[in-house]
Design a protein around this motif. Structure first.
Motif, PDB file in Angstrom:
ATOM      1  N   SER A 128       0.798  -1.198   0.001  1.00 14.53           N
ATOM      2  CA  SER A 128       0.034  -0.002   0.108  1.00 14.53           C
ATOM      3  C   SER A 128       0.783   1.310  -0.094  1.00 14.53           C
ATOM      4  O   SER A 128       0.633   2.094  -0.916  1.00 14.53           O
ATOM      5  CB  SER A 128      -0.685  -0.003   1.228  1.00 14.53           C
ATOM      6  OG  SER A 128      -1.789   1.205   1.211  1.00 14.53           O
ATOM      7  N   ARG A 129       1.927   1.286   0.820  1.00 11.29           N
ATOM      8  CA  ARG A 129       2.752   2.435   0.812  1.00 11.29           C
ATOM      9  C   ARG A 129       3.237   2.510  -0.732  1.00 11.29           C
ATOM     10  O   ARG A 129       3.694   3.797  -1.058  1.00 11.29           O
ATOM     11  CB  ARG A 129       4.118   2.168   1.709  1.00 11.29           C
ATOM     12  CG  ARG A 129       3.588   2.342   3.130  1.00 11.29           C
ATOM     13  CD  ARG A 129       5.160   2.198   4.066  1.00 11.29           C
ATOM     14  NE  ARG A 129       4.622   1.815   5.457  1.00 11.29           N
ATOM     15  CZ  ARG A 129       4.671   0.534   5.927  1.00 11.29           C
ATOM     16  NH1 ARG A 129       4.927  -0.436   5.252  1.00 11.29           N
ATOM     17  NH2 ARG A 129       4.328   0.216   7.015  1.00 11.29           N
ATOM     18  N   ILE A 130       4.087   1.501  -1.247  1.00 17.47           N
ATOM     19  CA  ILE A 130       4.585   1.835  -2.432  1.00 17.47           C
ATOM     20  C   ILE A 130       3.613   2.021  -3.332  1.00 17.47           C
ATOM     21  O   ILE A 130       3.778   3.110  -4.415  1.00 17.47           O
ATOM     22  CB  ILE A 130       5.124   0.456  -2.882  1.00 17.47           C
ATOM     23  CG1 ILE A 130       6.328   0.039  -1.741  1.00 17.47           C
ATOM     24  CG2 ILE A 130       5.878   0.352  -4.456  1.00 17.47           C
ATOM     25  CD1 ILE A 130       7.523   1.214  -2.053  1.00 17.47           C
ATOM     26  N   ALA A 131       2.283   1.526  -3.494  1.00 20.70           N
ATOM     27  CA  ALA A 131       1.353   1.916  -4.361  1.00 20.70           C
ATOM     28  C   ALA A 131       1.032   3.553  -4.190  1.00 20.70           C
ATOM     29  O   ALA A 131       0.816   3.992  -5.248  1.00 20.70           O
ATOM     30  CB  ALA A 131      -0.102   1.089  -4.264  1.00 20.70           C
ATOM     31  N   ARG A 132       0.825   3.911  -2.958  1.00 20.76           N
ATOM     32  CA  ARG A 132       0.724   5.260  -2.841  1.00 20.76           C
ATOM     33  C   ARG A 132       1.539   6.191  -3.543  1.00 20.76           C
ATOM     34  O   ARG A 132       1.251   7.473  -4.085  1.00 20.76           O
ATOM     35  CB  ARG A 132       0.843   5.535  -1.175  1.00 20.76           C
ATOM     36  CG  ARG A 132       0.377   6.890  -0.827  1.00 20.76           C
ATOM     37  CD  ARG A 132       1.009   7.115   0.654  1.00 20.76           C
ATOM     38  NE  ARG A 132       2.174   7.593   0.591  1.00 20.76           N
ATOM     39  CZ  ARG A 132       3.508   7.255   1.194  1.00 20.76           C
ATOM     40  NH1 ARG A 132       3.352   6.088   2.034  1.00 20.76           N
ATOM     41  NH2 ARG A 132       4.482   7.554   0.974  1.00 20.76           N
ATOM     42  N   ARG A 133       2.923   5.821  -3.573  1.00 23.31           N
ATOM     43  CA  ARG A 133       3.858   6.625  -4.199  1.00 23.31           C
ATOM     44  C   ARG A 133       3.531   6.835  -5.854  1.00 23.31           C
ATOM     45  O   ARG A 133       3.998   7.872  -6.323  1.00 23.31           O
ATOM     46  CB  ARG A 133       5.528   6.013  -3.812  1.00 23.31           C
ATOM     47  CG  ARG A 133       5.792   5.993  -2.829  1.00 23.31           C
ATOM     48  CD  ARG A 133       6.013   7.338  -1.939  1.00 23.31           C
ATOM     49  NE  ARG A 133       7.213   7.970  -2.598  1.00 23.31           N
ATOM     50  CZ  ARG A 133       8.577   7.507  -2.280  1.00 23.31           C
ATOM     51  NH1 ARG A 133       8.839   7.040  -1.113  1.00 23.31           N
ATOM     52  NH2 ARG A 133       9.561   8.260  -2.626  1.00 23.31           N
ATOM     53  N   GLY A 134       3.036   5.969  -6.355  1.00 25.47           N
ATOM     54  CA  GLY A 134       2.658   6.254  -7.642  1.00 25.47           C
ATOM     55  C   GLY A 134       1.291   6.770  -7.829  1.00 25.47           C
ATOM     56  O   GLY A 134       1.239   7.987  -8.694  1.00 25.47           O
ATOM     57  N   PHE A 159      -0.225   4.554   5.001  1.00 22.20           N
ATOM     58  CA  PHE A 159      -0.814   3.421   3.930  1.00 22.20           C
ATOM     59  C   PHE A 159      -2.146   2.980   4.532  1.00 22.20           C
ATOM     60  O   PHE A 159      -2.623   3.619   5.186  1.00 22.20           O
ATOM     61  CB  PHE A 159       0.170   2.134   4.443  1.00 22.20           C
ATOM     62  CG  PHE A 159       0.186   1.730   5.771  1.00 22.20           C
ATOM     63  CD1 PHE A 159      -0.584   0.743   6.373  1.00 22.20           C
ATOM     64  CD2 PHE A 159       1.173   2.432   6.688  1.00 22.20           C
ATOM     65  CE1 PHE A 159      -0.685   0.436   7.645  1.00 22.20           C
ATOM     66  CE2 PHE A 159       1.393   1.678   8.192  1.00 22.20           C
ATOM     67  CZ  PHE A 159       0.230   0.839   8.455  1.00 22.20           C
ATOM     68  N   ALA A 160      -2.916   2.179   3.538  1.00 24.40           N
ATOM     69  CA  ALA A 160      -4.382   1.765   3.791  1.00 24.40           C
ATOM     70  C   ALA A 160      -4.345   0.684   4.314  1.00 24.40           C
ATOM     71  O   ALA A 160      -3.267  -0.215   4.446  1.00 24.40           O
ATOM     72  CB  ALA A 160      -4.943   1.927   2.275  1.00 24.40           C
ATOM     73  N   GLU A 161      -5.280   0.048   4.723  1.00 25.95           N
ATOM     74  CA  GLU A 161      -5.744  -1.155   5.263  1.00 25.95           C
ATOM     75  C   GLU A 161      -7.148  -1.514   5.346  1.00 25.95           C
ATOM     76  O   GLU A 161      -7.816  -0.604   4.927  1.00 25.95           O
ATOM     77  CB  GLU A 161      -5.213  -1.301   6.881  1.00 25.95           C
ATOM     78  CG  GLU A 161      -6.157  -0.293   7.816  1.00 25.95           C
ATOM     79  CD  GLU A 161      -5.448   0.077   9.097  1.00 25.95           C
ATOM     80  OE1 GLU A 161      -4.836  -0.454   9.587  1.00 25.95           O
ATOM     81  OE2 GLU A 161      -6.304   0.693   9.891  1.00 25.95           O
ATOM     82  N   SER A 162      -7.513  -2.877   5.121  1.00 26.16           N
ATOM     83  CA  SER A 162      -8.714  -3.173   4.975  1.00 26.16           C
ATOM     84  C   SER A 162      -9.477  -2.892   5.985  1.00 26.16           C
ATOM     85  O   SER A 162      -9.297  -2.924   7.123  1.00 26.16           O
ATOM     86  CB  SER A 162      -8.525  -4.819   4.903  1.00 26.16           C
ATOM     87  OG  SER A 162      -9.963  -5.383   4.867  1.00 26.16           O
ATOM     88  N   PHE A 163     -10.592  -2.322   6.008  1.00 28.32           N
ATOM     89  CA  PHE A 163     -11.573  -1.780   6.804  1.00 28.32           C
ATOM     90  C   PHE A 163     -12.747  -2.823   7.253  1.00 28.32           C
ATOM     91  O   PHE A 163     -12.970  -3.241   8.691  1.00 28.32           O
ATOM     92  CB  PHE A 163     -12.126  -0.417   6.546  1.00 28.32           C
ATOM     93  CG  PHE A 163     -13.196   0.086   7.729  1.00 28.32           C
ATOM     94  CD1 PHE A 163     -12.811   0.191   8.904  1.00 28.32           C
ATOM     95  CD2 PHE A 163     -14.687   0.010   7.415  1.00 28.32           C
ATOM     96  CE1 PHE A 163     -13.915   0.507   9.860  1.00 28.32           C
ATOM     97  CE2 PHE A 163     -15.426   0.370   8.271  1.00 28.32           C
ATOM     98  CZ  PHE A 163     -15.156   0.679   9.345  1.00 28.32           C
ATOM     99  N   TYR A 164     -13.675  -3.327   6.195  1.00 27.93           N
ATOM    100  CA  TYR A 164     -14.528  -4.267   6.446  1.00 27.93           C
ATOM    101  C   TYR A 164     -14.852  -5.013   5.396  1.00 27.93           C
ATOM    102  O   TYR A 164     -14.786  -4.685   4.195  1.00 27.93           O
ATOM    103  CB  TYR A 164     -15.414  -3.368   6.856  1.00 27.93           C
ATOM    104  CG  TYR A 164     -16.861  -4.182   7.481  1.00 27.93           C
ATOM    105  CD1 TYR A 164     -16.576  -4.716   8.802  1.00 27.93           C
ATOM    106  CD2 TYR A 164     -18.030  -4.276   6.617  1.00 27.93           C
ATOM    107  CE1 TYR A 164     -17.863  -5.513   9.181  1.00 27.93           C
ATOM    108  CE2 TYR A 164     -19.018  -4.708   7.393  1.00 27.93           C
ATOM    109  CZ  TYR A 164     -19.089  -5.536   8.455  1.00 27.93           C
ATOM    110  OH  TYR A 164     -20.158  -6.408   9.225  1.00 27.93           O
ATOM    111  N   ASN A 165     -14.691  -6.591   5.652  1.00 25.09           N
ATOM    112  CA  ASN A 165     -14.768  -7.321   4.539  1.00 25.09           C
ATOM    113  C   ASN A 165     -16.025  -7.978   4.108  1.00 25.09           C
ATOM    114  O   ASN A 165     -16.188  -8.863   3.232  1.00 25.09           O
ATOM    115  CB  ASN A 165     -13.637  -8.347   4.609  1.00 25.09           C
ATOM    116  CG  ASN A 165     -12.769  -8.254   3.574  1.00 25.09           C
ATOM    117  OD1 ASN A 165     -12.982  -7.908   2.438  1.00 25.09           O
ATOM    118  ND2 ASN A 165     -11.525  -8.905   3.683  1.00 25.09           N
ATOM    119  N   LYS A 166     -17.127  -7.390   4.774  1.00 25.36           N
ATOM    120  CA  LYS A 166     -18.478  -7.954   4.443  1.00 25.36           C
ATOM    121  C   LYS A 166     -19.195  -7.205   3.410  1.00 25.36           C
ATOM    122  O   LYS A 166     -18.871  -6.073   3.510  1.00 25.36           O
ATOM    123  CB  LYS A 166     -19.214  -8.074   5.853  1.00 25.36           C
ATOM    124  CG  LYS A 166     -19.136  -9.049   6.668  1.00 25.36           C
ATOM    125  CD  LYS A 166     -20.068  -9.408   7.685  1.00 25.36           C
ATOM    126  CE  LYS A 166     -19.575 -10.179   9.082  1.00 25.36           C
ATOM    127  NZ  LYS A 166     -20.246  -9.725  10.222  1.00 25.36           N
TER     128      LYS A 166
END
Ligand code: 2P0
Length: 318
Positions: A128-134, A159-166
């Motif tokens: 996520s950190r690396i994708a953010r740089r793009g 960086f991002a993280e999964s919040f809710y998977n339902k």
């Protein structure tokens, strides 16, 4: 190391927007943001090492200017050590011509593919950190369903993280509004928006709305999700109109779709809007209402194309 690696990532639409940076080079945002990843819109990217003298990009079977991805790969060389030039082949399944952003799915797919090619540990936070740089919004496209990008204050903490998977039953109807207007890039648009006298107030409100949005998602309260997302997005576009060099992503058609959606809500349907850095409108509704709303929208706007999108999955290797 593998010869060729292919990865896919879906695009995402923010319900709480990223619209401003505290660090332009690192894409550190002024606000945390929250998005839903969309199932039907994605980018598939293959990478392989090459003996060529430069990195290259073939997008939808055509040779493209590779300067932005090359800059991204140089950043990766700085992070992980030097590696040979890379040939990238990418297919966008996102209606880019109609202005729906594809940088989120593109840089998320490229990041995943490069992590595979370089045999790096598949750590979601690091990807996520690396994708953010793009591209900032790409940080969220690593994840499926709902993702939160915590703004952080430097490369490591943003960086991002999964919040809710339902699946909470949320649907988006994308109204494709083509525009003759010259587009203002997100990067430039945000920079200008930050000069609005009301920008600080929008940022403060965004933090409150993020907390409310998280609660609404956990409660599967689509009406609350829609009302907050709509207010947050319309507030973002207000900053563009109030800044020192005002600009507007709305066309008259954008405004008509917004007004019509609000009428539908008044008439008792779950219908709310969110709008990004272009004229398209994404109408937030639920699975039960999506078809009725689509019929109404098509009848009112026979000239427009509409796509129904539900929540999509995280990045994957093919
Ligand atoms: C978002 N957008 O949160 C916001 C809302 C558009 C409007 O993220 O400069 O292409 O590459 O970090 O990610 C689009 O901006 O900008 C975007 P950069 P990006 O989805």
């Amino acid at each position: 190391m593998k010869n060729i690696v292919t990865a896919r990532a879906h695009t995402n639409i923010a319900l709480i927007k990223y619209w401003g940076k505290t660090d332009i080079a690192l894409n550190i945002p002024t606000t945390s943001s929250l998005s839903m990843t969309l199932e039907p819109f994605y980018t598939t990217t293959s990478v392989e090492f090459t003996d060529n003298e430069s990195d290259s990009l073939i997008l939808n079977s055509a040779m493209e200017d590779s300067s932005r991805v090359s800059k991204f790969l140089e950043m990766m060389r700085g992070q992980y050590g030097n590696f040979p030039k890379v040939m990238i082949q990418s297919e966008n399944h996102v209606p880019t011509a109609a202005g729906l952003a594809s940088s989120a799915s593109s840089f998320a797919a490229l990041t995943a593919a490069m992590f595979g090619l370089l045999d790096l540990e598949k750590d979601d936070s690091e990807m996520s950190r690396i994708a953010r740089r793009g591209s900032g919004s790409a940080s969220r496209s690593i994840f499926g369903n709902f993702a939160v990008w915590n703004k952080g204050e430097n490369h490591q903490s943003s960086f991002a993280e999964s919040f809710y998977n339902k699946d909470i039953g949320l649907s988006m109807i994308v109204a494709e509004i083509s525009s003759e207007k010259k587009k203002m890039s997100s990067t430039k648009g945000m920079q200008l928006a930050q000069t609005a006298p009301t920008y600080g107030a929008w940022v403060e409100k965004s933090a409150i709305q993020l907390a409310e949005m998280k609660q609404a998602i956990l409660q599967a309260d689509i009406e609350k999700v829609g009302l907050i997302a709509q207010d947050n997005a319309l507030g973002m576009h207000e900053q563009n109109r109030l800044c020192l060099e005002p600009f507007d992503y709305f066309t008259s058609e954008t405004q008509r779709v917004v007004d019509f959606t609000k009428e539908c809500y008044k008439a008792g349907l779950l219908a709310f809007v969110t709008i990004d850095a272009g004229p398209n409108v994404k109408i937030i509704t639920d699975h039960a209402t999506e078809k009725i709303l689509l019929i109404k929208l098509k009848a009112e706007f026979p000239e427009l194309t509409f796509d129904i999108a539900r929540a999509g999955g995280a990045y994957e290797y093919l």
